[in-house]
Design a protein around this motif. Structure first.
Motif, mmCIF file in Angstrom:
data_model
loop_
_atom_site.group_PDB
_atom_site.id
_atom_site.type_symbol
_atom_site.label_atom_id
_atom_site.label_comp_id
_atom_site.label_asym_id
_atom_site.label_seq_id
_atom_site.Cartn_x
_atom_site.Cartn_y
_atom_site.Cartn_z
ATOM 1 N N ASP A 1 0.850 -0.661 -0.171
ATOM 2 C CA ASP A 1 0.134 0.188 0.131
ATOM 3 C C ASP A 1 0.976 1.733 0.054
ATOM 4 O O ASP A 1 1.918 1.270 0.199
ATOM 5 N N PRO A 2 -0.011 2.500 -0.597
ATOM 6 C CA PRO A 2 1.115 3.407 -0.762
ATOM 7 C C PRO A 2 1.212 4.308 0.324
ATOM 8 O O PRO A 2 2.661 5.024 0.915
ATOM 9 N N ARG A 3 0.610 3.827 1.309
ATOM 10 C CA ARG A 3 0.538 5.040 2.898
ATOM 11 C C ARG A 3 1.646 3.875 3.447
ATOM 12 O O ARG A 3 2.400 4.586 4.652
ATOM 13 N N SER A 4 2.111 2.452 3.394
ATOM 14 C CA SER A 4 2.961 2.035 3.721
ATOM 15 C C SER A 4 4.330 2.519 3.353
ATOM 16 O O SER A 4 5.362 2.820 4.458
ATOM 17 N N LYS A 5 4.454 2.957 2.321
ATOM 18 C CA LYS A 5 5.680 2.838 1.323
ATOM 19 C C LYS A 5 5.856 4.890 2.045
ATOM 20 O O LYS A 5 7.399 4.386 2.199
ATOM 21 N N LEU A 6 5.235 5.330 1.725
ATOM 22 C CA LEU A 6 4.914 6.865 2.510
ATOM 23 C C LEU A 6 5.806 6.563 4.007
ATOM 24 O O LEU A 6 7.069 7.413 4.516
ATOM 25 N N GLU B 1 -9.050 3.023 -4.750
ATOM 26 C CA GLU B 1 -9.550 2.645 -3.232
ATOM 27 C C GLU B 1 -8.166 1.965 -3.346
ATOM 28 O O GLU B 1 -7.472 1.530 -4.188
ATOM 29 N N LEU B 2 -7.988 2.489 -1.854
ATOM 30 C CA LEU B 2 -7.072 1.343 -1.322
ATOM 31 C C LEU B 2 -7.116 0.164 0.685
ATOM 32 O O LEU B 2 -8.132 0.652 0.803
ATOM 33 N N ALA B 3 -5.961 -0.009 -0.095
ATOM 34 C CA ALA B 3 -6.160 -1.584 1.079
ATOM 35 C C ALA B 3 -5.215 -1.927 1.579
ATOM 36 O O ALA B 3 -4.289 -2.932 0.763
ATOM 37 N N LEU B 4 -5.084 -1.792 2.732
ATOM 38 C CA LEU B 4 -4.086 -2.656 3.324
ATOM 39 C C LEU B 4 -4.253 -4.416 3.427
ATOM 40 O O LEU B 4 -5.313 -4.848 3.743
ATOM 41 N N THR B 5 -2.589 -4.196 3.696
ATOM 42 C CA THR B 5 -3.169 -6.157 3.916
ATOM 43 C C THR B 5 -1.491 -6.676 4.051
ATOM 44 O O THR B 5 -1.303 -5.667 5.243
ATOM 45 N N ARG B 6 -1.490 -7.971 4.776
ATOM 46 C CA ARG B 6 -0.753 -8.631 5.799
ATOM 47 C C ARG B 6 0.668 -8.228 5.364
ATOM 48 O O ARG B 6 1.496 -8.058 6.091
ATOM 49 N N PRO C 1 4.832 -5.986 8.750
ATOM 50 C CA PRO C 1 6.348 -5.631 8.122
ATOM 51 C C PRO C 1 6.606 -4.080 7.621
ATOM 52 O O PRO C 1 7.385 -4.127 8.721
ATOM 53 N N ALA C 2 6.146 -4.178 7.510
ATOM 54 C CA ALA C 2 6.268 -2.403 6.923
ATOM 55 C C ALA C 2 6.325 -0.870 7.508
ATOM 56 O O ALA C 2 7.388 -0.511 8.070
ATOM 57 N N PHE C 3 5.295 -1.245 7.828
ATOM 58 C CA PHE C 3 4.488 -0.112 9.186
ATOM 59 C C PHE C 3 5.242 -0.285 10.620
ATOM 60 O O PHE C 3 6.370 0.612 11.310
ATOM 61 N N GLY C 4 6.162 -1.879 10.895
ATOM 62 C CA GLY C 4 6.791 -2.145 11.515
ATOM 63 C C GLY C 4 8.377 -1.655 11.307
ATOM 64 O O GLY C 4 9.139 -1.203 12.024
ATOM 65 N N LEU C 5 9.306 -1.475 10.170
ATOM 66 C CA LEU C 5 10.157 -1.279 9.657
ATOM 67 C C LEU C 5 10.161 0.217 10.301
ATOM 68 O O LEU C 5 11.586 0.611 10.374
#
Length: 234
Positions: free
Chosen positions: A15-20, A211-216, A220-224
């Motif tokens: 998801d672009p939000r986790s990449k940002l 539409e944006l959707a967070l997945t599993r 780990p991206a948010f944790g990083l």
């Protein structure tokens, strides 16, 4: 210059939000540390981000080569002195490390640009920052991503046209002045056309975004991202 390319890499599935969030965390960590050991660890991480988007480090460096002279200028200027011995290599170490941190951030942004559509970036920003500020920021990012390649193409066409008319035989100052003035005139003309086009197409501050959707994969991206941000305060 790199742009979005459809693919099925790991970075494309995030998801672009986790990449940002990862980009922000990486930037905070890189700007907080000057230790060569930590910069080496961040280098490995940056190469991993590029691998996840299927971008080679060499391709990213070539794409953003216009930034390299500015990053190299800082340590060179810092090493120069106005009197004997005229050159102090020791003074260039800290600016060199600072420039290297910026280079790492640029490389990580290359992985993001290659794996994220402009509309998805705008949607991620507008859904993370509520209200008008998010709309203005999302629209601004979308315009920059779309407008910058056009301006660079204009600059190349002006340079090629000048060379075809033997402009290369002019002095350096005259060439730079001609290129700068013509590029600015073209940029203002583009901006006027863009404003008219936006009015003609009933530009909306809050259009229908994808539409944006967070997945599993995003966990780990948010944790990083959190770990990188926290590391800046340790």
């Amino acid at each position: 210059m790199l742009g979005y390319e459809p693919d099925d890499t790991l970075a494309h599935r995030l998801d672009p939000r986790s990449k940002l969030a990862v980009q922000i965390g990486f930037s905070v960590a890189a700007l907080a540390h000057l230790s060569p050991r930590l910069l080496a660890a961040l280098t490995v991480l940056a190469v991993g981000f590029l691998w996840s988007a299927d971008v080679s480090p060499l391709r990213a460096l070539v794409a953003y080569r216009f930034a390299l002279p500015f990053l190299l200028a800082a340590p060179v200027v810092a090493a120069l002195s106005l009197g004997p011995p005229w050159l102090e290599p020791g003074d260039a170490i800290e600016p060199m490390l600072a420039s290297y941190r910026v280079l790492l951030i640029v490389l990580v942004s290359a992985a993001y640009v290659r794996s994220t559509p402009v509309r998805a970036s705008r949607a991620a920003i507008q859904r993370t920052i509520p209200g008008k500020p998010g709309q203005v920021l999302g629209m601004g990012v979308a315009l920059v991503f779309r407008f910058l390649p056009v301006l660079r193409a204009d600059l190349r066409s002006i340079r090629d046209a000048s060379a075809a008319r033997l402009g290369t035989e002019r002095g350096l100052l005259e060439r730079v002045t001609h290129l700068g003035v013509t590029a600015l005139e073209r940029a203002f003309l583009r901006a006027d056309r863009l404003a008219i086009a936006m009015q003609a197409r009933c530009f909306a501050w809050n259009p229908t975004l994808p539409e944006l959707a967070l997945t599993r994969l995003d966990v780990p991206a948010f944790g990083l991202a959190v770990a990188l941000t926290v590391s800046a305060f340790l």
